[in-house]
Design a protein around this motif. Structure first.
Motif, PDB file in Angstrom:
ATOM      1  N   LEU A  32       8.473 -13.129  13.951  1.00  0.00           N
ATOM      2  CA  LEU A  32       9.204 -11.865  14.001  1.00  0.00           C
ATOM      3  C   LEU A  32      10.218 -11.778  12.873  1.00  0.00           C
ATOM      4  O   LEU A  32      10.396 -10.715  12.274  1.00  0.00           O
ATOM      5  CB  LEU A  32       9.901 -11.725  15.354  1.00  0.00           C
ATOM      6  N   VAL A  48       9.179  -0.649  17.236  1.00  0.00           N
ATOM      7  CA  VAL A  48       8.387  -1.664  17.924  1.00  0.00           C
ATOM      8  C   VAL A  48       8.936  -3.054  17.613  1.00  0.00           C
ATOM      9  O   VAL A  48       8.988  -3.928  18.481  1.00  0.00           O
ATOM     10  CB  VAL A  48       6.902  -1.558  17.522  1.00  0.00           C
ATOM     11  N   ASP A  52      10.291  -5.673  20.344  1.00  0.00           N
ATOM     12  CA  ASP A  52       9.727  -7.020  20.370  1.00  0.00           C
ATOM     13  C   ASP A  52      10.821  -8.082  20.251  1.00  0.00           C
ATOM     14  O   ASP A  52      10.779  -9.104  20.934  1.00  0.00           O
ATOM     15  CB  ASP A  52       8.711  -7.176  19.240  1.00  0.00           C
ATOM     16  N   ILE A  56      11.561 -11.006  22.986  1.00  0.00           N
ATOM     17  CA  ILE A  56      11.489 -12.427  22.621  1.00  0.00           C
ATOM     18  C   ILE A  56      12.816 -13.130  22.898  1.00  0.00           C
ATOM     19  O   ILE A  56      12.849 -14.232  23.445  1.00  0.00           O
ATOM     20  CB  ILE A  56      11.051 -12.590  21.154  1.00  0.00           C
TER      21      ILE A  56
END
Length: 77
Positions: A32, A48, A52, A56
């Protein structure tokens, strides 16, 4: 819970598997971080990416707290 096993007992029974989940979450976090290098705040994918990141970080925190709690609980027994 009378006559049964509590959810905490069920989760703590899987304490040996929690480091695997942590390793997966940390790997996803590293990937990421690389994504943040290529996506700018004006892009459509940025929303998005932020969602995310929240998932996480939240999952990693959950696994860490759970592992810590279950380890402390096992030491007390």
């Amino acid at each position: 819970m009378p006559g049964g096993t509590s959810a905490v007992d069920l989760v703590c029974a899987q304490r040996d598997n929690i480091p695997v989940g942590l390793a997966v979450m940390i790997s996803m976090g590293i990937l990421l971080a690389f994504s943040f290098l290529f996506v700018s705040p004006g892009d459509e994918a940025f929303t998005v990416l932020v969602i995310d990141a929240v998932l996480i970080v939240g999952s990693t925190a959950f696994f860490l707290v759970t592992y810590y709690y279950c380890t402390r609980r096992a030491m007390d027994d």
